[in-house]
Design a protein around this motif. Structure first.
Motif, PDB file in Angstrom:
ATOM      1  N   LEU A  16       0.825  -1.213   0.000  1.00 37.81           N
ATOM      2  CA  LEU A  16       0.000   0.000   0.000  1.00 37.81           C
ATOM      3  C   LEU A  16       0.859   1.262   0.000  1.00 37.81           C
ATOM      4  N   ALA A  17       1.922   1.255   0.799  1.00 39.67           N
ATOM      5  CA  ALA A  17       2.804   2.429   0.838  1.00 39.67           C
ATOM      6  C   ALA A  17       3.453   2.660  -0.525  1.00 39.67           C
ATOM      7  N   SER A  18       3.820   1.576  -1.208  1.00 46.75           N
ATOM      8  CA  SER A  18       4.430   1.714  -2.536  1.00 46.75           C
ATOM      9  C   SER A  18       3.440   2.300  -3.532  1.00 46.75           C
ATOM     10  N   VAL A  19       2.202   1.795  -3.496  1.00 44.93           N
ATOM     11  CA  VAL A  19       1.181   2.304  -4.420  1.00 44.93           C
ATOM     12  C   VAL A  19       0.906   3.781  -4.153  1.00 44.93           C
ATOM     13  N   VAL A  20       0.742   4.128  -2.875  1.00 46.32           N
ATOM     14  CA  VAL A  20       0.474   5.526  -2.519  1.00 46.32           C
ATOM     15  C   VAL A  20       1.645   6.419  -2.916  1.00 46.32           C
ATOM     16  N   THR A  21       2.868   5.931  -2.693  1.00 46.64           N
ATOM     17  CA  THR A  21       4.052   6.718  -3.050  1.00 46.64           C
ATOM     18  C   THR A  21       4.108   6.976  -4.550  1.00 46.64           C
ATOM     19  N   VAL A  22       3.848   5.928  -5.336  1.00 42.97           N
ATOM     20  CA  VAL A  22       3.876   6.082  -6.795  1.00 42.97           C
ATOM     21  C   VAL A  22       2.802   7.067  -7.255  1.00 42.97           C
ATOM     22  N   GLY A  28       2.520  14.692  -7.890  1.00 48.58           N
ATOM     23  CA  GLY A  28       3.486  15.746  -7.590  1.00 48.58           C
ATOM     24  C   GLY A  28       4.290  16.154  -8.812  1.00 48.58           C
ATOM     25  N   ALA A  29       4.701  15.165  -9.610  1.00 46.25           N
ATOM     26  CA  ALA A  29       5.464  15.469 -10.825  1.00 46.25           C
ATOM     27  C   ALA A  29       4.620  16.264 -11.816  1.00 46.25           C
ATOM     28  N   ALA A  30       3.343  15.885 -11.933  1.00 39.37           N
ATOM     29  CA  ALA A  30       2.452  16.616 -12.845  1.00 39.37           C
ATOM     30  C   ALA A  30       2.258  18.058 -12.376  1.00 39.37           C
ATOM     31  N   ASN A  31       2.045  18.235 -11.067  1.00 43.38           N
ATOM     32  CA  ASN A  31       1.881  19.589 -10.526  1.00 43.38           C
ATOM     33  C   ASN A  31       3.158  20.408 -10.685  1.00 43.38           C
ATOM     34  N   TYR A  32       4.295  19.747 -10.459  1.00 45.85           N
ATOM     35  CA  TYR A  32       5.583  20.437 -10.595  1.00 45.85           C
ATOM     36  C   TYR A  32       5.787  20.907 -12.034  1.00 45.85           C
ATOM     37  N   ALA A  33       5.512  20.013 -12.989  1.00 46.72           N
ATOM     38  CA  ALA A  33       5.677  20.373 -14.397  1.00 46.72           C
ATOM     39  C   ALA A  33       4.715  21.494 -14.789  1.00 46.72           C
ATOM     40  N   SER A  34       3.483  21.419 -14.267  1.00 43.59           N
ATOM     41  CA  SER A  34       2.495  22.455 -14.574  1.00 43.59           C
ATOM     42  C   SER A  34       2.926  23.806 -14.006  1.00 43.59           C
ATOM     43  N   TYR A  35       3.406  23.796 -12.759  1.00 39.14           N
ATOM     44  CA  TYR A  35       3.843  25.050 -12.137  1.00 39.14           C
ATOM     45  C   TYR A  35       5.061  25.612 -12.868  1.00 39.14           C
ATOM     46  N   ARG A  36       5.951  24.731 -13.293  1.00 35.20           N
ATOM     47  CA  ARG A  36       7.143  25.184 -14.011  1.00 35.20           C
ATOM     48  C   ARG A  36       6.757  25.850 -15.332  1.00 35.20           C
ATOM     49  N   ALA A  37       5.867  25.190 -16.083  1.00 34.13           N
ATOM     50  CA  ALA A  37       5.434  25.755 -17.361  1.00 34.13           C
ATOM     51  C   ALA A  37       4.697  27.073 -17.147  1.00 34.13           C
ATOM     52  N   HIS A  38       3.814  27.098 -16.144  1.00 31.59           N
ATOM     53  CA  HIS A  38       3.068  28.328 -15.855  1.00 31.59           C
ATOM     54  C   HIS A  38       4.015  29.436 -15.403  1.00 31.59           C
ATOM     55  N   GLY A  39       5.007  29.081 -14.580  1.00 30.86           N
ATOM     56  CA  GLY A  39       5.945  30.085 -14.082  1.00 30.86           C
ATOM     57  C   GLY A  39       6.774  30.697 -15.198  1.00 30.86           C
ATOM     58  N   PHE A 151       9.624  21.416  -4.988  1.00 30.16           N
ATOM     59  CA  PHE A 151      10.102  20.036  -5.087  1.00 30.16           C
ATOM     60  C   PHE A 151      10.373  19.459  -3.700  1.00 30.16           C
ATOM     61  N   ARG A 152      11.042  20.251  -2.850  1.00 32.33           N
ATOM     62  CA  ARG A 152      11.322  19.771  -1.492  1.00 32.33           C
ATOM     63  C   ARG A 152      10.025  19.552  -0.720  1.00 32.33           C
ATOM     64  N   THR A 153       9.061  20.447  -0.927  1.00 27.85           N
ATOM     65  CA  THR A 153       7.772  20.294  -0.247  1.00 27.85           C
ATOM     66  C   THR A 153       7.070  19.014  -0.688  1.00 27.85           C
ATOM     67  N   ILE A 154       7.128  18.724  -1.987  1.00 27.87           N
ATOM     68  CA  ILE A 154       6.502  17.502  -2.504  1.00 27.87           C
ATOM     69  C   ILE A 154       7.158  16.268  -1.892  1.00 27.87           C
ATOM     70  N   VAL A 155       8.499  16.260  -1.863  1.00 27.16           N
ATOM     71  CA  VAL A 155       9.221  15.104  -1.320  1.00 27.16           C
ATOM     72  C   VAL A 155       8.904  14.916   0.157  1.00 27.16           C
ATOM     73  N   VAL A 156       8.934  16.022   0.921  1.00 27.30           N
ATOM     74  CA  VAL A 156       8.643  15.932   2.359  1.00 27.30           C
ATOM     75  C   VAL A 156       7.200  15.484   2.586  1.00 27.30           C
ATOM     76  N   SER A 157       6.279  15.989   1.770  1.00 29.60           N
ATOM     77  CA  SER A 157       4.869  15.603   1.917  1.00 29.60           C
ATOM     78  C   SER A 157       4.678  14.115   1.656  1.00 29.60           C
ATOM     79  N   ILE A 158       5.325  13.613   0.604  1.00 31.94           N
ATOM     80  CA  ILE A 158       5.213  12.182   0.300  1.00 31.94           C
ATOM     81  C   ILE A 158       5.794  11.351   1.434  1.00 31.94           C
ATOM     82  N   ALA A 159       6.957  11.780   1.951  1.00 31.81           N
ATOM     83  CA  ALA A 159       7.579  11.038   3.053  1.00 31.81           C
ATOM     84  C   ALA A 159       6.687  11.056   4.291  1.00 31.81           C
ATOM     85  N   ALA A 160       6.094  12.227   4.596  1.00 36.50           N
ATOM     86  CA  ALA A 160       5.228  12.332   5.777  1.00 36.50           C
ATOM     87  C   ALA A 160       3.991  11.456   5.628  1.00 36.50           C
TER      88      ALA A 160
END
Length: 261
Positions: A16-22, A28-39, A151-160
């Protein structure tokens, strides 16, 4: 050879943790790419707007060849932190301002690197006549810093989320599966012991899964049935021995060929 087997909780939690992480990583990657393009798009729009306004602001001082006013207009670009440099060509002279180490927009005559910078070029016109031209450069430095924080926020959020998920899943599985399985294991151990007599009743922990409770009841019913059949066999054997031991005549047990056993 002993085969090491994984815990049910470890398998379920890991899966379950693996599925949720993926899934979270994909979102997160989609949001990051969207924010980067928008920025980057927003930075380009801001640079275009700034270039248009600067072209208007430079028109009169360039027409009047007012060098002091030209420098003041160019120096005012320091207020826009993404503006990295401005180079104006007018009246046979070049006016260049570029960011220094303290991020101040200072006058310079030296060339500066433009790799990685966004660039806009405009003509300076007055009454429809071209009186000069300039290039304005913007840096994506602050956008990249924002992206790094995201990016750091996404990583920390996933870890939490993973830590919380593992913790609460373990508590749930411990209550609903692992503890009841331990109770059933103790019951099975007691049944298989050589102490004799009926196996002690072991109740399941509260919160046990319905399937495990049903399994426990089935095992108890099976053990009771085996005890009853075992007692019936013992009673039949005792009856047979009593007949042999207390018979008024001799009893001989022989094979079909007459051989006495």
């Amino acid at each position: 050879m002993n085969v090491r087997r994984n815990s049910v909780a470890a398998v379920v939690v890991t899966a379950l943790a693996s599925v949720v992480t993926v899934l979270m990583a994909a979102v997160g990657a989609a949001n990051y790419a969207s924010y980067r393009a928008h920025g980057r798009g927003a930075l380009r729009v801001a640079l275009i707007t700034e270039a248009d306004q600067l072209a208007v602001g430079l028109a009169l001082p360039v027409w009047n060849i007012d060098r002091a006013q030209i420098d003041r207009v160019l120096a005012a670009e320091e207020a826009h932190r993404s503006v990295f440099a401005v180079r104006l060509e007018a009246a046979g002279k070049s006016h260049t301002r570029v960011r220094d180490g303290a991020w101040r927009l200072v006058a310079t005559t030296s060339p500066f690197p433009t790799e990685g910078l966004l660039e806009e070029e405009r003509d300076v016109t007055f009454s429809g006549e071209k009186v000069g031209s300039f290039k304005i450069y913007a840096t994506p430095r602050f956008l990249e810093e924002d992206l790094s924080r995201i990016f750091r926020t996404i990583v920390v959020s996933i870890a939490a989320v993973d830590v919380l998920l593992v913790f609460f899943l373990y508590l749930l599985l411990r209550r609903a599966v692992l503890k009841p399985l331990e109770d059933i294991e103790r019951f099975a151990t007691a049944v298989s012991s050589d102490e004799g007599g009926p196996a002690p009743a072991i109740s399941l922990s509260k919160g046990a899964a319905r399937e495990l409770a049903s399994l426990h009841s089935s095992i108890e019913a099976m053990v009771r049935l085996l005890d009853q059949r075992y007692e019936a066999v013992r009673a039949s054997e005792k009856k047979y021995r009593d007949i042999i031991d207390f018979a008024p005549i001799g009893v001989v047990k022989a094979r079909p060929d007459g051989t006495i056993i």
